[in-house]
Design an enzyme around this catalytic site. Structure first.
Site, mmCIF file in Angstrom:
data_model
loop_
_atom_site.group_PDB
_atom_site.id
_atom_site.type_symbol
_atom_site.label_atom_id
_atom_site.label_comp_id
_atom_site.label_asym_id
_atom_site.label_seq_id
_atom_site.Cartn_x
_atom_site.Cartn_y
_atom_site.Cartn_z
ATOM 1 N N ARG A 23 -2.579 -2.952 -7.119
ATOM 2 C CA ARG A 23 -2.032 -3.758 -6.038
ATOM 3 C C ARG A 23 -1.160 -4.867 -6.622
ATOM 4 N NH1 ARG A 23 -2.437 -0.018 -3.119
ATOM 5 N NH2 ARG A 23 -3.487 -0.007 -1.091
ATOM 6 N N CYS B 16 -10.366 -2.998 20.356
ATOM 7 C CA CYS B 16 -10.221 -3.708 21.631
ATOM 8 C C CYS B 16 -11.568 -4.233 22.102
ATOM 9 C CB CYS B 16 -9.577 -2.811 22.688
ATOM 10 S SG CYS B 16 -10.699 -1.579 23.396
ATOM 11 N N CYS C 24 -14.795 1.867 20.695
ATOM 12 C CA CYS C 24 -15.263 0.551 20.245
ATOM 13 C C CYS C 24 -16.749 0.366 20.567
ATOM 14 C CB CYS C 24 -14.420 -0.552 20.880
ATOM 15 S SG CYS C 24 -12.766 -0.644 20.147
ATOM 16 N N CYS D 239 0.875 -1.179 0.000
ATOM 17 C CA CYS D 239 0.000 0.000 0.000
ATOM 18 C C CYS D 239 0.905 1.220 0.000
ATOM 19 C CB CYS D 239 -0.864 -0.055 1.256
ATOM 20 S SG CYS D 239 -1.744 1.470 1.668
ATOM 21 N N HIS D 240 0.405 2.359 -0.471
ATOM 22 C CA HIS D 240 1.313 3.516 -0.551
ATOM 23 C C HIS D 240 1.800 3.963 0.826
ATOM 24 C CE1 HIS D 240 2.721 6.409 -3.780
ATOM 25 N NE2 HIS D 240 3.474 6.595 -2.717
ATOM 26 N N THR D 241 1.044 3.660 1.879
ATOM 27 C CA THR D 241 1.477 4.066 3.221
ATOM 28 C C THR D 241 2.818 3.397 3.586
ATOM 29 O OG1 THR D 241 -0.846 4.266 3.771
ATOM 30 C CG2 THR D 241 0.693 4.324 5.619
ATOM 31 N N CYS E 36 -10.255 3.180 18.049
ATOM 32 C CA CYS E 36 -10.017 2.496 19.332
ATOM 33 C C CYS E 36 -8.931 3.206 20.152
ATOM 34 C CB CYS E 36 -9.601 1.056 19.051
ATOM 35 S SG CYS E 36 -9.128 0.132 20.518
ATOM 36 N N CYS F 23 -13.346 -0.038 24.764
ATOM 37 C CA CYS F 23 -13.222 1.406 25.009
ATOM 38 C C CYS F 23 -14.441 2.159 24.467
ATOM 39 C CB CYS F 23 -11.938 1.942 24.364
ATOM 40 S SG CYS F 23 -12.009 2.044 22.568
ATOM 41 N N CYS G 55 -6.406 -3.571 3.860
ATOM 42 C CA CYS G 55 -6.234 -2.103 3.982
ATOM 43 C C CYS G 55 -6.938 -1.359 2.850
ATOM 44 C CB CYS G 55 -4.773 -1.673 4.063
ATOM 45 S SG CYS G 55 -4.662 0.138 4.121
ATOM 46 N N ARG H 59 -5.623 2.150 18.127
ATOM 47 C CA ARG H 59 -5.719 2.981 16.923
ATOM 48 C C ARG H 59 -4.351 3.102 16.259
ATOM 49 N NH1 ARG H 59 -7.246 9.031 18.613
ATOM 50 N NH2 ARG H 59 -8.955 7.896 19.580
ATOM 51 N N HIS I 244 1.388 -4.044 5.793
ATOM 52 C CA HIS I 244 0.179 -4.037 6.633
ATOM 53 C C HIS I 244 -1.049 -4.539 5.887
ATOM 54 C CE1 HIS I 244 0.054 -0.163 4.564
ATOM 55 N NE2 HIS I 244 -1.243 -0.175 4.750
ATOM 56 N N GLU I 245 -0.882 -4.934 4.617
ATOM 57 C CA GLU I 245 -2.040 -5.428 3.849
ATOM 58 C C GLU I 245 -1.737 -6.892 3.542
ATOM 59 O OE1 GLU I 245 -3.951 -2.546 0.889
ATOM 60 O OE2 GLU I 245 -3.349 -4.182 -0.410
HETATM 61 P P1 NAD Z 1 -1.342 4.990 -5.157
HETATM 62 O O1 NAD Z 1 0.006 5.555 -5.238
HETATM 63 O O2 NAD Z 1 -1.600 3.677 -5.795
HETATM 64 O O3 NAD Z 1 -2.413 6.014 -5.757
HETATM 65 C C1 NAD Z 1 -2.326 7.403 -5.529
HETATM 66 C C2 NAD Z 1 -2.762 8.120 -6.821
HETATM 67 O O4 NAD Z 1 -2.842 9.537 -6.536
HETATM 68 C C3 NAD Z 1 -1.786 7.947 -7.985
HETATM 69 O O5 NAD Z 1 -2.493 7.502 -9.136
HETATM 70 C C4 NAD Z 1 -1.206 9.354 -8.167
HETATM 71 O O6 NAD Z 1 -0.902 9.629 -9.534
HETATM 72 C C5 NAD Z 1 -2.340 10.238 -7.660
HETATM 73 N N1 NAD Z 1 -1.926 11.566 -7.208
HETATM 74 C C6 NAD Z 1 -0.845 11.892 -6.446
HETATM 75 N N2 NAD Z 1 -0.828 13.227 -6.223
HETATM 76 C C7 NAD Z 1 -1.913 13.742 -6.839
HETATM 77 C C8 NAD Z 1 -2.440 15.061 -6.961
HETATM 78 N N3 NAD Z 1 -1.835 16.118 -6.403
HETATM 79 N N4 NAD Z 1 -3.575 15.226 -7.675
HETATM 80 C C9 NAD Z 1 -4.196 14.166 -8.253
HETATM 81 N N5 NAD Z 1 -3.746 12.896 -8.173
HETATM 82 C C10 NAD Z 1 -2.613 12.694 -7.483
HETATM 83 O O7 NAD Z 1 -1.694 4.929 -3.584
HETATM 84 P P2 NAD Z 1 -2.825 4.092 -2.782
HETATM 85 O O8 NAD Z 1 -2.199 2.865 -2.220
HETATM 86 O O9 NAD Z 1 -4.067 4.018 -3.595
HETATM 87 O O10 NAD Z 1 -3.048 5.073 -1.525
HETATM 88 C C11 NAD Z 1 -3.662 6.338 -1.709
HETATM 89 C C12 NAD Z 1 -3.504 7.181 -0.449
HETATM 90 O O11 NAD Z 1 -4.308 6.638 0.605
HETATM 91 C C13 NAD Z 1 -2.085 7.244 0.110
HETATM 92 O O12 NAD Z 1 -1.877 8.551 0.609
HETATM 93 C C14 NAD Z 1 -2.143 6.254 1.260
HETATM 94 O O13 NAD Z 1 -1.160 6.513 2.238
HETATM 95 C C15 NAD Z 1 -3.526 6.530 1.777
HETATM 96 N N6 NAD Z 1 -4.156 5.507 2.626
HETATM 97 C C16 NAD Z 1 -4.901 5.942 3.679
HETATM 98 C C17 NAD Z 1 -5.568 5.048 4.473
HETATM 99 C C18 NAD Z 1 -6.455 5.521 5.587
HETATM 100 O O14 NAD Z 1 -6.898 4.691 6.382
HETATM 101 N N7 NAD Z 1 -6.774 6.807 5.678
HETATM 102 C C19 NAD Z 1 -5.458 3.679 4.211
HETATM 103 C C20 NAD Z 1 -4.721 3.262 3.091
HETATM 104 C C21 NAD Z 1 -4.071 4.177 2.305
HETATM 105 ZN ZN ZN Z 2 -2.628 0.798 3.675
HETATM 106 ZN ZN ZN Z 3 -11.148 0.008 21.685
#
Ligand code: NAD
Ligand code: ZN
Ligand code: ZN
Length: 380
Positions: free
Chosen positions: A373, A100, A106, A48-50, A114, A103, A178, A118, A70-71
């Site tokens: 993915r 959990c 939850c 994942c991108h994170t 959580c 809390c 994820c 969290r 994490h995925e």
């Molecule tokens: P990814 O890299 O596959 O997709 C991101 C897309 O955004 C790409 O296609 C990229 O070209 C585009 N992009 C980047 N900057 C941009 C901009 N300024 N304008 C328009 N498009 C733009 O990533 P992903 O795995 O799909 O993850 C996406 C985001 O979600 C990441 O920031 C990731 O960390 C986040 N995320 C958050 C959670 C959460 O729980 N909040 C969970 C998972 C992932």
């Molecule tokens: Zn993720």
């Molecule tokens: Zn909890």
């Protein structure tokens, strides 16, 4: 109990020794699970991108050496003291934010944040005793998001494991752990677009496309994909995206382009990029009076959100979510059932597959923007 229960397991893990340097597949030691912990044999993991942000550590706190990931999907090997509800052989999805069950969060219908479990991106140890369960020749290696799935075996708090239908194929449903749940849930649980509405999705990676899928399932009639990478557009059609905007093609801010296309703004927008300017645009492009924007992307640690307060006075709403507001243990088995009942397609999110020894290729594909993915097969 398996023959390895209570013993240190030696296995392979992809260790990130330094920020931005290729992972190295090493033999590590994985300690047995302590109270309320579970040791899991990971069979499939994806990227994942994170993971990439924290590995690059350009806009995030560097914590090294570390095992990312994490995925994933796996099978319980053994359980620690006090663990109920999971036993060796159970099929599980690790989740980066836990439940959990006790809390105030939850117990609330409205929150998945959580108190105990969290998301904590900077912690590299188990919450029970502040220690790592991973080592190489006695030297500790840090955990990531409480999951560290880039290892053949990992130790996870029981509250961060969703027990799923054992007939669900782990090489597919691992993506529910994820990205797909996050994007889909951001739309159906948080943005909640009314039928017939117009939804903008910023970022057409797996998370954004899952958000688009959620918009289609909600009956949205226009789904506008916004991405700087035009190679995303063709594939996004399969996820219900029916209009596209590349901010780089326009001189004016993309929120103005969207407002013109939609007679004043979109009804809902979901930001899945992690870019602060896209977050601001995603908020400013929603229609006054009723528009709702949901932030999903993980921002740079120093990012600040700036907008004129009048945008709020004009009755726009800004929200954000981790994991699409799903409660991992209560809700995720049901998302897996949606796949089993053919209500949610996962195959189209899986564009690549590599063996564990080729894990760095998965990073390259994501950095080049060519994958959604990439499944990493731990047995290879
Ligand atoms: P990814 O890299 O596959 O997709 C991101 C897309 O955004 C790409 O296609 C990229 O070209 C585009 N992009 C980047 N900057 C941009 C901009 N300024 N304008 C328009 N498009 C733009 O990533 P992903 O795995 O799909 O993850 C996406 C985001 O979600 C990441 O920031 C990731 O960390 C986040 N995320 C958050 C959670 C959460 O729980 N909040 C969970 C998972 C992932
Ligand atoms: Zn993720
Ligand atoms: Zn909890």
């Amino acid at each position: 109990m398996s023959s390895t229960a209570g013993q240190v397991i030696r296995c392979r893990a992809a260790v990130a020794w330094e920020a931005g340097k290729p992972l190295v597949v090493e033999e590590i030691e994985v300690a047995p699970p302590k109270a309320m912990e579970v040791r899991v044999k990971i069979l499939y993991t994806s990227l994942c991108h994170t993971d990439v942000y924290f590995w690059e550590a350009k806009g995030q706190t560097p914590v090294f050496p570390r095992i990312f990931g994490h995925e994933a999907g796996g099978v319980v090997e053994s359980v620690g003291e006090g663990v109920t509800g999971l036993a060796p052989g159970d099929h599980v999805l690790p989740i980066f934010t836990g439940e959990c069950g006790e809390c105030a969060h939850c117990k609330s219908q409205e929150s998945n944040m959580c108190d105990l479990l969290r998301i904590n991106t900077d912690r590299g140890v188990m919450i029970g005793d502040g220690q790592s369960r991973f080592s190489i020749n006695g030297k500790p290696i840090y955990h990531f998001l409480g999951t560290s799935t880039f290892s053949e075996y990992t130790v996870i708090h029981v509250g961060c494991l969703a027990k799923i239908n054992p007939s669900a194929p782990l090489d597919k449903v691992c993506v529910v752990s994820c990205g797909i749940s996050t994007g889909y849930g951001a739309t159906v649980n948080v943005a909640r677009p009314p039928k017939g509405s117009t939804v903008a999705v910023f970022g057409l990676g797996a998370v954004g496309l899952a958000a688009a899928e959620g918009a289609r399932a909600s009956g949205a009639s226009r789904i506008i994909g916004v991405d700087l990478n035009p190679s995303r557009f063709e594939g996004a059609k399969k996820f219900g995206v029916n209009e596209f905007v590349n901010p780089a093609d326009h001189k004016k801010p993309v929120q103005e382009v969207l407002a013109e296309m939609t007679n004043g703004g979109v009804d809902r927008s979901i930001e899945c990029t992690g870019n602060i300017n896209a977050m601001i645009s995603a908020f400013e492009c929603v229609h006054d009076g009723w528009g709702v924007a949901v932030l999903v992307g993980v921002p740079h640690k120093d990012a600040e959100f700036k907008t004129h307060p009048v945008n709020f006075l004009n009755e726009r709403t800004l929200k954000g979510t981790f994991f699409g507001n799903y409660k991992p243990r209560s809700d995720i088995p049901g998302v897996v059932e949606k796949y089993m009942n053919k209500e949610l397609e996962l195959e189209k999110f899986i564009t690549h597959s590599v063996t564990f020894s080729e894990i760095n290729k998965a990073f390259d594909y994501m950095l080049q923007g060519v994958s959604l993915r990439c499944i990493i097969r731990m047995d290879g």
